[in-house]
Design a protein around this motif. Structure first.
Motif, short mmCIF file in Angstrom:
data_model
loop_
_atom_site.label_atom_id
_atom_site.label_comp_id
_atom_site.label_asym_id
_atom_site.label_seq_id
_atom_site.Cartn_x
_atom_site.Cartn_y
_atom_site.Cartn_z
N THR A 149 -5.55 25.83 57.03
CA THR A 149 -5.61 24.85 58.26
C THR A 149 -6.76 24.15 57.82
OG1 THR A 149 -4.93 24.59 60.40
CG2 THR A 149 -6.63 26.41 59.80
N GLU A 169 -8.76 29.11 68.16
CA GLU A 169 -7.77 28.49 68.75
C GLU A 169 -6.53 28.18 67.62
OE1 GLU A 169 -9.61 25.90 72.33
OE2 GLU A 169 -9.05 24.87 70.43
N SER A 170 -6.78 27.90 66.45
CA SER A 170 -5.94 27.51 65.38
C SER A 170 -5.16 28.98 65.03
CB SER A 170 -6.69 26.93 64.24
OG SER A 170 -7.01 25.60 64.40
N ARG A 220 -2.50 29.75 67.59
CA ARG A 220 -1.41 29.12 67.41
C ARG A 220 -0.59 29.30 66.15
NH1 ARG A 220 -4.70 24.79 69.39
NH2 ARG A 220 -5.53 24.31 67.33
N GLN A 246 -12.43 26.21 68.04
CA GLN A 246 -11.27 25.80 67.61
C GLN A 246 -10.54 26.42 66.34
OE1 GLN A 246 -11.36 21.31 66.91
NE2 GLN A 246 -13.56 21.62 67.53
N TRP A 257 -2.70 11.03 64.65
CA TRP A 257 -3.49 11.65 65.87
C TRP A 257 -4.28 10.73 66.37
CZ3 TRP A 257 -3.25 13.48 60.67
CH2 TRP A 257 -4.21 13.00 59.86
N GLU A 262 0.58 23.28 63.72
CA GLU A 262 0.14 24.94 63.51
C GLU A 262 1.07 25.79 64.22
OE1 GLU A 262 -4.51 24.89 62.97
OE2 GLU A 262 -3.93 24.61 64.95
N GLN A 263 1.33 25.42 65.62
CA GLN A 263 2.29 26.14 66.30
C GLN A 263 3.77 26.31 65.88
OE1 GLN A 263 2.93 24.70 70.34
NE2 GLN A 263 5.22 24.96 70.31
N THR A 280 -1.66 23.25 57.01
CA THR A 280 -1.41 22.77 58.14
C THR A 280 -2.88 22.11 58.75
OG1 THR A 280 -0.55 23.07 60.67
CG2 THR A 280 -1.68 24.80 59.41
N LYS A 306 -5.21 21.40 62.70
CA LYS A 306 -5.09 21.25 64.17
C LYS A 306 -4.82 19.95 64.56
CE LYS A 306 -8.42 21.57 67.92
NZ LYS A 306 -8.25 19.78 68.50
N ILE A 328 -9.67 21.80 60.14
CA ILE A 328 -10.24 21.29 61.56
C ILE A 328 -11.34 20.45 61.28
CG2 ILE A 328 -11.53 22.23 63.64
CD1 ILE A 328 -10.50 24.88 63.03
#
Length: 375
Positions: free
Chosen positions: A76, A93-94, A97, A90, A374, A55-56, A47, A49, A78
């Motif tokens: 993940t 935060e990842s 999530r 970050q 994005w 991610e969620q 996945t 960010k 970033i």
């Protein structure tokens, strides 16, 4: 499903990985897709960010399925930052999530420019936060993903800061072959991203390409081209729903060397391209760069090669429209910026009439612009 060692990480990854950029419909669809992937033998989920709510949604799927964490490998990504504080925030935060305490792999996402590389190498840059996350156990292994030029990829690999690389490399785009070779020489894991889509939109191949790849489908051939290379660990399959996994994973056991039929297809494709393009074929030597107008001449002519030789015009238009609209993810100006300066002509060992070919490519491939998810 076959499994391969992911370089010096020593993780044993499935040869297909579930890429989650496309499963943005709902948390429930994400859970169904992840469940199906695991049932088919996938143990690596990727996945980022920047992939919307990916991610969620993956975090929701992991919680719903309640699969032991030790049975899955999660990556993940970033984007690089010029400072450590932003990267540290970050990472936290990842993880929040995703609802997990650590990721098996963290990739610096989109290491595409010299500036990004300078941030990586800076004493107080983003890698300080990444290395701290490794020290305290929130990240197990570190790599990078890239859409950058070959020279930059080789330079990033040569830093010895990374354990794996995620990059573009397919039958129809072999420019990054030296990067695959260098990564393998340094015992890095090699993760091929988007082999179905960026590899040529091979899920919707034109009739001419289907004919040339028979009795295989073009996508099947591309998968086999990649899986026959033992230096490559895993290929991304970006399923938007569970049913999109069934066909690709039906060949997940086919990881040996190319058989006679597959070798014949490879030779047929090469011969057909040479025959159709004749003296106008660009062999992708990249000697024509840099262009004073910042046109990515070899990439433009690669797309022209594919459109003429294999009727891959839709794919060519899809990629060509990204020029001037995708920043460092797909840099370069469109071919109509050529002003006939002639700077490229003496550089070309094949003596191609590059300005004329650029004009022809623009006429074939130009159309409405496209933007990244994005952007």
């Amino acid at each position: 499903m076959r499994y391969r060692r992911f370089g010096k990480t020593n993780l044993l990854l499935s040869v297909f990985s579930l890429g989650t950029m496309r499963y943005l419909a709902s948390e429930e669809m994400a859970a169904q897709t992840v469940s199906r992937a695991i049932a088919l033998g996938i143990n690596h989920l990727e996945t980022a960010k920047g992939y919307g709510k990916s991610e969620q949604y993956l975090g929701y799927a992991l919680a719903q399925l309640a699969i032991p964490r030790s049975q899955l490998y999660i990556t993940t990504k970033i984007s690089p930052t010029p400072d450590s504080a932003s990267m540290a925030r970050q990472i936290d935060e990842s993880l929040a999530r995703l609802g997990i305490d650590y990721v098996d792999c963290l990739a610096v996402h989109g290491l595409n420019t010299e500036e990004h590389l300078s941030w990586i190498e800076a004493k107080n840059g983003c890698m300080q936060a990444v290395q701290q996350a490794v020290t305290d156990g929130r990240v197990r292994h570190v790599g990078f993903s890239t859409h950058g030029p070959l020279e930059l990829i080789l330079a990033a690999i040569a830093t010895d800061l990374f354990q794996f690389v995620s990059l573009h490399y397919y039958y129809f785009f072999q420019r990054n072959a030296p990067a695959v070779a260098l990564a393998a020489a340094k015992d890095m894991g090699v993760f091929i991203i988007s082999p179905a889509d960026k590899g040529g939109q091979l899920y919707t191949p034109p009739p001419k390409l289907q004919e040339l790849c028979a009795p295989l489908s073009p996508l099947h051939f591309n998968y086999r081209f990649l899986l026959s290379d033992s230096r490559i660990t895993t290929l991304s399959v970006g399923a938007a729903n569970p049913t999109e996994l069934d066909w690709p994973l039906s060949i997940a056991d086919s990881d040996g060397t190319l058989n006679p039929t597959e070798t014949e297809i490879l030779q047929r494709l090469q011969a057909h391209q040479a025959s159709v393009l004749g003296p106008d074929q660009c062999s992708q030597c990249y000697a024509c760069l840099p262009c004073p107008e910042a046109i990515q001449i070899p990439e433009v002519l690669r797309l022209r090669n594919l459109a003429i030789a294999y009727d891959m015009t839709n794919f060519g238009q899809y990629r060509y429209r990204m020029f001037e609209n995708a920043g460092h993810w797909f840099p370069g100006m469109k071919a109509n910026r050529c002003n006939d300066c002639g700077d490229c002509l003496p550089k070309c060992p094949e003596q191609l009439n590059i300005p004329a070919l650029l004009q022809d490519a623009h006429e074939r491939l130009n159309g409405p612009v496209g933007r990244r998810l994005w952007s």
